[in-house]
Design a protein around this motif. Structure first.
Motif, short mmCIF file in Angstrom:
data_model
loop_
_atom_site.label_atom_id
_atom_site.label_comp_id
_atom_site.label_asym_id
_atom_site.label_seq_id
_atom_site.Cartn_x
_atom_site.Cartn_y
_atom_site.Cartn_z
N ALA A 98 -0.87 13.99 5.41
CA ALA A 98 -1.23 13.36 6.78
C ALA A 98 -2.54 12.50 6.08
CB ALA A 98 -1.56 14.14 7.79
N LYS A 99 -3.41 12.93 5.29
CA LYS A 99 -4.58 12.27 5.08
C LYS A 99 -4.18 10.88 4.37
CE LYS A 99 -8.34 14.06 3.77
NZ LYS A 99 -9.22 14.80 3.17
N THR A 100 -3.13 10.93 3.20
CA THR A 100 -2.37 9.90 2.64
C THR A 100 -2.08 8.69 3.65
OG1 THR A 100 -2.19 11.24 0.75
CG2 THR A 100 -1.28 9.12 0.61
N ALA A 137 -0.84 21.38 1.97
CA ALA A 137 -0.11 20.11 1.44
C ALA A 137 0.41 19.22 2.55
CB ALA A 137 1.18 20.58 0.88
N LYS A 138 0.41 19.70 3.84
CA LYS A 138 0.90 18.96 4.94
C LYS A 138 -0.55 18.07 5.34
CE LYS A 138 2.74 19.20 9.69
NZ LYS A 138 3.04 20.23 10.89
N TYR A 158 0.69 -1.32 0.10
CA TYR A 158 0.06 -0.09 0.21
C TYR A 158 0.71 1.25 -0.03
CZ TYR A 158 -3.88 -2.92 1.13
OH TYR A 158 -4.85 -4.06 1.06
N GLY A 159 1.99 1.25 0.74
CA GLY A 159 2.85 2.51 0.91
C GLY A 159 3.30 2.73 -0.70
N LEU A 160 3.80 1.79 -1.25
CA LEU A 160 4.55 1.51 -2.50
C LEU A 160 3.65 2.22 -3.67
CD1 LEU A 160 7.03 1.30 -4.25
CD2 LEU A 160 6.14 -0.96 -4.83
N LYS A 161 2.30 1.85 -3.62
CA LYS A 161 1.40 2.39 -4.40
C LYS A 161 0.93 4.02 -4.24
CE LYS A 161 -0.70 -2.11 -4.81
NZ LYS A 161 -2.02 -3.05 -4.60
N ALA A 162 1.40 4.47 -3.05
CA ALA A 162 0.90 5.65 -2.76
C ALA A 162 2.07 6.66 -2.66
CB ALA A 162 0.22 5.89 -1.41
N GLN A 163 3.39 6.20 -3.23
CA GLN A 163 4.32 6.87 -3.03
C GLN A 163 4.54 8.07 -3.92
OE1 GLN A 163 6.81 6.17 -0.84
NE2 GLN A 163 7.79 8.10 -1.47
N LYS A 206 2.04 10.09 -4.93
CA LYS A 206 1.11 10.94 -4.23
C LYS A 206 2.05 11.68 -3.06
CE LYS A 206 -3.09 10.11 -4.06
NZ LYS A 206 -4.36 9.70 -3.72
N LEU A 207 2.69 10.76 -2.16
CA LEU A 207 3.37 11.19 -1.23
C LEU A 207 4.51 11.92 -1.64
CD1 LEU A 207 3.21 8.08 1.05
CD2 LEU A 207 2.16 10.10 1.46
N SER A 208 5.03 11.60 -2.74
CA SER A 208 6.37 12.57 -3.13
C SER A 208 5.84 13.82 -3.66
CB SER A 208 7.06 11.66 -4.43
OG SER A 208 7.68 10.57 -3.84
N ARG A 209 4.75 13.90 -4.28
CA ARG A 209 4.30 15.28 -4.69
C ARG A 209 4.15 15.92 -3.79
NH1 ARG A 209 -1.83 15.87 -6.95
NH2 ARG A 209 -1.57 18.16 -7.26
N TYR A 210 3.33 15.56 -2.49
CA TYR A 210 3.17 16.33 -1.21
C TYR A 210 4.48 17.07 -0.66
CZ TYR A 210 -1.68 14.89 -1.80
OH TYR A 210 -2.94 14.54 -2.50
#
Length: 372
Positions: free
Chosen positions: A228-230, A223-224, A190-195, A197-201
């Motif tokens: 945090a929501k992700t 952005a913070k 799950y963390g890899l799939k959202a990486q 989006k997290l990198s963008r934030y």
């Protein structure tokens, strides 16, 4: 709720200050003395007396428990990294609100939560309470959402016996490898799939990072919050997957032999990110709690030499197998099997759940722990 939390935070900070002063003067400062000080302070401070005394008294109890644990660790001479720190001051913009209410401080009526002090909360129930709650903790998470956590004596819900046993081995490529192919838990990533989006934030926060001493901009705060929501969504996904898998395992097996694996050391290795994404500790805890809820026997097995022992004859290799070698070959009996599957079978042997297995497979000094 924020005004009530402000009073409780003031009580906590006063407990910290009074405790330090009493220690410097060589005096005792326990919960009874702090309760007396609270009564005197409420008599002369209208702002403090405007709130309920129940969460304020519980704040003193929480402070006393925290301080007692810290002093006990110092007395036992635990290493610094394992000690519980002494209670510190709670800052207004950093400490998250948390209020504890005992049975006399709250009641449930018409689906609403009535708290002492005239506070009435409309609760969105995730499930009905199985019994009468003894206490409740109302807290706010980092995203600003409020939650109510009830303490309830949950009854055991036994499941019908199946006569089946299961061995579980933890890993990084697959979160859980079992002796049954139908109950393996693949790495969800799950963390890899959202990486992305997290990198963008992260980049948005880096561009809008305020200078030292300046207030953060609206874009930085947004952005913070998105970041945090992700992370909160990833945590919910991991928890949901762990609970569903644990429920399936507990429903289909009477006794489960689980590797007592503690993945903390992986945080200092090259597999830290992938191991954290696997959430081995949370999945193991979910399995133990689910077994306790449904009356199953979950046995924790010492992980020493589980990758070196043979699951058929019990012979041990002379050297540790490298991680690149994924097939276990026994030189004594000639058994060939995937490395993780062999380890899962070793769990059954050490827990005494395989009558046809070898005797004395558990290494010396490795006691068998009962988890449920």
């Amino acid at each position: 709720m924020e005004a009530e939390w402000g009073r409780c935070r003031w009580v906590w900070n006063e407990c910290v200050a009074r405790s330090k002063k009493a220690h410097a003067e060589g005096e005792a400062c326990g919960p009874a003395r702090l309760d007396k000080m609270l009564t005197e302070a409420r008599a002369v401070t209208p702002w403090l007396a405007a709130g309920s005394s129940v969460p304020q008294q519980q704040t003193i109890r929480d402070f006393a428990a925290s301080r007692t644990k810290a002093l006990k660790d110092i007395k036992d001479r635990l290493p610094l990294k394992r000690r519980a720190g002494m209670p510190r001051h709670r800052r207004k913009h950093r400490a998250r609100p948390t209020l504890n209410y005992t049975r006399r401080g709250f009641r449930l009526k018409d689906g609403r939560l009535h708290l002492a002090g005239g506070l009435v909360l409309t609760v969105v129930w995730c499930r009905p309470l199985p019994a009468e709650p003894s206490s409740v903790r109302v807290y706010r998470d980092r995203l600003g959402a409020w939650y109510a956590s009830f303490v309830v004596r949950a009854p055991v819900e036994p499941l019908p016996p199946t006569g089946r046993v299961l061995g579980v081995d933890w890993g990084v490529r697959e979160t859980a490898t079992t002796t049954s192919d139908a109950h393996d838990l693949p790495h969800p990533q799950y963390g890899l799939k959202a990486q992305v989006k997290l990198s963008r934030y992260d980049r948005m926060m880096a561009r809008r990072k305020p200078a030292k001493g300046q207030a953060a901009s609206k874009g930085y705060r947004e952005a913070k919050r998105w970041r945090a929501k992700t992370y909160a969504k990833i945590a919910r996904q991991r928890q949901d997957a762990a609970r569903k898998w644990a429920k399936k395992v507990v429903r289909d097996h009477d006794v489960i032999a689980v590797e007592d694996f503690r993945p903390r050391f992986l945080a200092r290795s090259s597999m830290a990110r992938k191991a954290a994404d696997a959430a081995i500790g949370a999945t193991k805890q979910a399995l133990i709690e689910m077994g306790r809820k449904h009356g199953r026997d979950v046995r924790l097995v010492h992980p020493a030499y589980t990758t070196m022992d043979c699951g058929r004859c019990g012979a041990r290799t002379k050297h540790a197998l490298p991680l690149s070698e994924r097939t276990y070959t026994c030189t004594a009996c000639g058994a060939v099997s995937p490395r993780d599957k062999n380890s899962a079978r070793v769990m059954l042997l050490r827990a005494g759940l395989d009558p046809a297995g070898i005797e004395g497979a558990r290494p010396p000094g490795a006691p068998l722990r009962e988890a449920a």
